[in-house]
Every structure is written in structure tokens, then in C-alpha cells.
Design an enzyme around this catalytic site. Structure first.
Site, PDB file in Angstrom:
ATOM      1  N   SER A   1      -8.681  -0.442  -5.508  1.00 51.54           N
ATOM      2  CA  SER A   1      -9.042  -0.107  -4.125  1.00 51.54           C
ATOM      3  C   SER A   1     -10.558   0.000  -3.984  1.00 51.54           C
ATOM      4  CB  SER A   1      -8.330   1.170  -3.677  1.00 51.54           C
ATOM      5  OG  SER A   1      -6.965   0.911  -3.438  1.00 51.54           O
TER       6      SER A   1
ATOM      7  N   LYS B   1       0.854  -1.194   0.000  1.00 54.30           N
ATOM      8  CA  LYS B   1       0.000   0.000   0.000  1.00 54.30           C
ATOM      9  C   LYS B   1       0.885   1.238   0.000  1.00 54.30           C
ATOM     10  CE  LYS B   1      -4.169   1.384  -0.468  1.00 54.30           C
ATOM     11  NZ  LYS B   1      -4.872   1.038  -1.696  1.00 54.30           N
TER      12      LYS B   1
END
Length: 629
Positions: free
Chosen positions: A393, A191
Site C-alpha cells: 500500500s 482491499k
């Protein structure tokens, strides 16, 4: 008394003048709106696609202040409209040629460019001449232009193939100097959206993931170019550009011509004369003019089909944010409202969720997902997901209710991870001799305390909350994709994938575009795909927005407005300004602490068109003015 009467007369005069001005503006706008309606009477000529600006899934609303104050407007073309225009031109005898004006093209996501390029190829395969013109061809422009039958280039122009990738801003050193403490709560080894606030460089896991993604996207680009123009020395220009350019004394355009990348060198007059031989010259106009068919008129003459049963299409485009938002940004309440209203008022037989988003707010993503579940579980209609250029996402979060998920081989997807950032300023205050103190009655009193910093209890709760949301995310994906949650955790971790790899990992089911998804939705509803039509559950553009777009379109047709054509140095300067503007906006949003917990792929932005908001542009201009840059 005379002074009072004089002042009163002045005020009345000002009031009357303002009323008169308002009436003039109103009737002027009304006249402009009525006179700017597209003309559906089409005469023979060349269909001109002015690809100034970017190609997107859903154009944002035009800025009225910018439009009527003389500022240059950046055009956003809707992908499905461009494809519809090209497909309609293929077999229409009135279209003698198709012209792609790419002098001010600002790009699009790889899958978007591929779809437009394929549509151009269909026109060419149908025997219709397609002529592309630009001063400078970059990767994105050439992905489309390579499918044209003739590629023209300004003699002072060139090509510049750089491949995906490039530099990213990292703010760790700056925030340390400012004394800002960025408290990061995240889950996901890859991430990397939060790395700019925690590191001064890219981590090795992020670098490895990006190299894999960029490599896959670049291989697909090179393969498509080679297929479209097999005689072009594309590999040589990718590996030995300096050698090829120096061989012709530094003349990039001549090197492109010799290498088969372009077919003709010429200015706009020469290009216009060539088109005039195919489409007819424009009588009474300057040399180089030719008979044209306007893009807006062409679309109006070829509207979206309306016959048969209705398949709803809800578009989730742009950053996913809480509350309401206009087109081009996916407001959770807005998207949910449009979908629920469509389910209630229209007799929809199936639903397609078209996703082109890097994600954003978790709460807004869940709001949209719940609305989609309403269609699936309550209205009992099949749900098919169609991923466009980007579905990462939160964009993947909203895709989980789909019965089947379509993507393109170069769709950017995945990034299954969660994060949050909260800035505190205790060190900043200490730098100027200011401190903060107070009384706490519980471990969470005053938390998050931006003046004194966060407490261990608050940090633990925040990190626990982010981890819980990640477990929910991977659980949704596991249930949707029929995979063990442990497996989803392995392929998640915030890592971004190309569509081909995502299909191998079972994150998507099939390759296909929006039309393929609509056809699949019809089949699942036991309907004939040839006898259905798509109903786009979009917000209808306001009269003012239509007026602004018509005004801008007219200016473009008359050669006014928009960015001027430029060479490589000018193009790079304009591109880098946009990227810096966007980066500053990302930093502002992230460090404001107002974004909440995010399921967002910040690093995905570098793969598509640079789109900065008006607020971000204003911030950039302010910094430039302040520091005299």
C-alpha cells in the site's frame, strides 16, 4: 502566623526534597549511562545472540515509564545489526561458537527471518559451531534455528508448525448492535482491510487472494527448512503431527528428536555444559556457565564501515502517519525532514530507500515520495528501493520513484488500493432515545455529521475523492514500472502479493537484500561498490533511550526482565493476547475517523511480529479489567 510559617517550612522542605531527588536521579542516570557503554575489548568465548522479542527493520523508542517502573520490556532487534554480528563472527577466531537463545523469540516477517537464517547458515558453512536453544520452536524460530549445527530443545518443550494464516476479527455484528454506521469509501476488489467493518466474514476474493499469498510464503518456508535440514521429517510433522506424537506416548520433544527436527534434548544446564566444551567454562560461576561475548559489546567492536563515498539509506519502517513520529513509525514529516537534511548536509552520491511498512496515510506517503523525488530530480542522484519484509500500500507508494526495486522472494508487497472509513452514531443515539436536528444551508452543511449521518452529496464526494487517489496511485505505478495503467489496475485492486509473484508481475525488478541495493546504487552512481559506505539517515537515539536499552540489556544478561520462557499453551496465550490487542487498536483507529484516506494493508499485520502500541495495550488492559476477563 505559626500555621503559616509551618506551612511555608513544609513547602520549602518538599521543594528541597524534590530538588535533591531530581539531582540524584540525574547523576544516577548519568553514571548508569557512562558505565553501560559497550566494551570493545573482546575475549574468547561464545557469541550469545539473545533473540528475545522480535527482529525488525527499525526498533521503536523504549518507553521510559515502563523501563523504570519495573514493567517487562519487549526487545526489538535491528535486522541489519543481527546480520552484521553474525557475519563478523564467521571468521573471527575469538568466537568459538555462536549461541542462539530463542526461548522468547517473538518472530519477524518471512523475508526478515530468511535473511537471518541465511546469515546463520554462512557462519555454519564457515566451520563455526552454531547452537540454538528453545523450549518451543514455532515456524519463525525454526526458520532461523534450522540453519544451526546443533538444535537443542527443553525435554518439556516441542515444536508447533502452524503455517501462515489464521483467524481475523470482524466487527460488523458488534457495530450493528452498538448502532454505529461505518461509512466505507474504497477502491479495490481485494482491499479487505475494510471488510471487518462491513462484513461478518471474509469475502471470497479476499479468501482466494490470501490463500495464494499464504501458500507461496509457506512453500518457501518449507523449501528453506528442507534445504537446511534435509534429514528432518518436516513433511511428516506438517501433515501427520498427531500420529508422530502419539507414537511416542504424547512426548512431543521425543517425537522431534526421532524425526530429526532437533539434535539434543536437555535443560539449560546441559546446554550450557555443551557450549562450555566449545567456548570454555566460566570460572567461579554456576554449573552450566560458559565464557560469553555480549551482543552489544560485539556490535560496538564491529561498527558500520565509514570509508569511501557515502550512499544514503532512508528507512521507511512501520505505519506511515501524518506529521512527526519516532523510530519504528514512519512519520511523513519526520522521514521527509531526515532525507532533505541529509541531502543538504551530506555529500551523498546515491540514495537507497529501505521500505518495511504496511502503508498508512496517503498524505504522509506522498510527503515522503516528494522528498525522494528531491533526491532524484533536483540532486540528480540515483535512487534504489530495497523492500524488506513488507512494502505494501503506502509502502509501495513511496517506492515508485525508484530507478530499480529490490525485494526478497517472500517480501509482502502490492496492496495497491485506497480506502477511508468514517463512523456516524445516529442509530446509537436512537437506541437511548436521543435524536439530532438542525438547519442546513448547503448539501455539505455540518458534514460529516456524526450525529445524524452523512448526506448523499458528502458520500459521493468522498467516494469520488478515493477513486481519484486510486487513479493517481495506479498512475504513479504505471509510470514507475513502465506498464499501461489498465494493467496496473488489473494487478492492483488492493491485492497483496509475495515477492516472487510481484517480480513476475513487474512490480519489482530483482531479488536482493539491503547490501545488494547499496551496491546497485553505487554502480548507478559510477562508483566501486567495494569503496562506498552506507549513511543511515535515521534519528539519533537520545541519551535516555540509550540508557534504557543498556539497562534492559543488562537485565537480560543477568536473567532478569522480559517474558519468561514458556510451553506451547503459554506461548499461544501470549501471542493471542498480542494479536487481540493489535486488533482492538486497529478498530479504535479506524472507527475514530482520524486516520484520513488510507493506502494501508491491514491484513498484512498477521504475517509478521505482533507489535501493539502502548495505547493499544492500555485499551486491552482496560477491557480486561472492565469485564473481568
Amino acid at each position: 502566623m505559626k500555621l503559616v510559617r509551618g506551612a511555608w517550612k513544609l513547602l520549602v522542605g518538599i521543594k528541597d526534597a524534590l530538588v535533591l531527588l531530581a539531582m540524584l536521579l540525574f547523576f544516577g542516570m548519568l553514571f548508569a549511562l557512562l558505565s553501560s557503554r559497550p566494551n570493545t575489548r573482546i575475549t574468547d568465548g561464545a557469541l550469545v545472540l539473545d533473540l528475545s522479542g522480535s527482529i525488525v527493520e527499525q526498533p521503536a523508542e523504549a518507553d521510559p515509564v515502563a523501563a523504570f517502573s519495573g514493567q517487562k520490556l519487549t526487545q526489538q532487534l535491528r535486522l541489519r545489526d543481527v546480520v552484521r554480528a553474525l557475519d563478523a563472527a564467521k571468521d573471527d577466531a575469538r568466537v568459538k561458537a555462536v549461541v542462539l537463545d530463542m526461548d522468547r523469540f517473538a518472530g519477524g516477517y518471512p523475508a526478515t527471518l530468511a535473511e537471518v537464517g541465511d546469515a546463520v547458515a554462512r557462519v555454519r558453512a564457515g566451520g563455526k559451531p552454531v547452537l540454538a536453544y528453545a523450549t518451543l520452536y514455532t515456524d519463525g524460530a525454526y526458520r532461523i534455528a534450522s540453519n544451526a549445527s546443533e538444535i537443542w530443545q527443553n525435554p518439556f518443550g516441542g515444536t508447533m508448525f502452524r503455517g501462515p494464516g489464521g483467524s481475523q476479527l470482524y466487527y460488523k455484528g458488534l457495530i450493528d448492535k452498538l448502532g454505529v454506521n461505518a461509512h466505507v469509501y474504497r477502491v479495490g476488489e481485494f482491499k479487505s482491510a475494510v471488510e471487518p467493518f462491513t462484513r461478518a466474514d471474509q469475502s471470497e476474493p479476499a479468501r482466494a487472494a490470501n490463500q495464494a499469498l499464504y501458500g507461496a510464503i509457506f512453500d518457501q518456508w518449507r523449501s528453506a527448512i528442507t534445504k537446511a535440514r534435509p534429514k528432518a521429517q518436516i513433511d511428516a510433522f506438517l501433515t501427520r503431527p498427531v500420529e508422530l506424537v502419539q507414537a511416542v506416548g504424547g512426548d512431543v520433544a521425543q517425537a522431534n528428536l526421532r524425526g530429526g527436527l532437533v539434535d539434543h534434548l536437555g535443560d539449560r544446564i546441559a546446554f550450557g555444559q555443551r557450549v562450555a566444551k566449545l567456548a570454555g567454562a566460566e570460572a567461579g560461576k554456576a554449573i552450566g556457565s560458559f565464557r560469553t561475548i555480549g551482543y552489544a559489546n560485539w556490535l560496538a567492536a564491529h561498527p558500520v564501515p565509514r570509508g569511501g563515498d557515502a550512499v544514503g539509506v532512508i528507512t521507511v519502517a512501520g505505519e506511515i502517519v501524518d506529521g512527526q513520529a519516532g523510530p519504528g513509525t514512519a512519520g511523513g514529516d519526520t522521514i521527509a525532514g531526515l532525507l532533505l537534511d541529509g541531502l543538504a548536509k551530506r555529500n551523498l552520491k546515491a540514495l537507497v530507500v529501505r521500505v518495511d511498512s504496511p502503508g498508512g496515510s496517503v498524505l504522509a506517503s506522498e510527503r515522503i515520495r516528494q522528498a525522494i523525488l528531491q533526491a532524484k530530480n533536483v540532486n540528480k542522484i540515483p535512487v534504489v528501493v530495497s523492500m524488506g519484509g513488507l512494502a505494501a500500500s503506502g509502502g509501495y507508494w513511496v517506492s515508485t520513484p525508484g530507478d530499480v526495486v529490490f525485494a526478497e522472494p517472500n517480501t509482502i508487497t502490492g496492496s495497491i488500493g485506497v480506502f477511508g472509513v468514517i463512523p456516524t452514531f445516529e442509530n446509537t443515539l436512537a437506541k437511548v432515545g436521543v435524536s439530532a436536528d438542525g438547519v442546513a444551508t448547503t448539501p455539505l452543511t455540518g458534514q460529516p455529521d456524526v450525529l445524524r449521518g452523512t448526506s448523499p452529496a458528502f458520500d459521493a464526494i468522498m467516494q469520488g475523492g478515493v477513486e481519484d487517489i486510486y487513479r493517481r496511485f495506479t498512475g504513479l505505478v504505471a509510470q514507475s514500472r513502465k506498464l499501461p495503467q489498465a494493467r496496473v489496475d488489473q494487478i492492483g485492486q488492493g491485492r497483496v502479493w509475495d515477492g516472487g509473484t510481484a517480480r513476475q508481475l513487474k512490480l519489482v525488478d530483482r531479488f536482493g537484500n539491503l547490501d545488494d541495493a547499496v551496491a546497485e546504487a553505487a554502480k548507478r552512481a559510477k562508483l566501486d561498490p567495494a569503496k562506498v559506505h552506507a549513511v543511515y539517515l535515521d534519528k539519533e537515539p537520545s541519551a535516555l533511550d540509550q540508557l534504557i536499552r543498556s539497562y534492559a540489556e543488562r537485565n537480560r544478561e543477568e536473567g532478569e526482565g522480559g517474558e519468561a520462557a514458556t510451553d506451547l499453551i503459554g506461548h499461544v496465550a501470549r501471542e493471542q493476547r498480542g494479536m487481540l490487542t493489535q486488533a482492538l487498536g486497529d478498530a479504535r483507529r479506524m472507527l475514530s475517523g482520524r486516520a484520513g484516506v488510507q493506502a494501508r494493508c491491514l491484513e498484512c499485520a498477521g504475517m509478521g511480529p505482533v507489535a501493539a502500541s502502548a495505547d493499544d495495550a492500555s485499551l486491552f488492559d482496560l477491557i480486561v479489567a472492565r469485564f473481568g476477563l
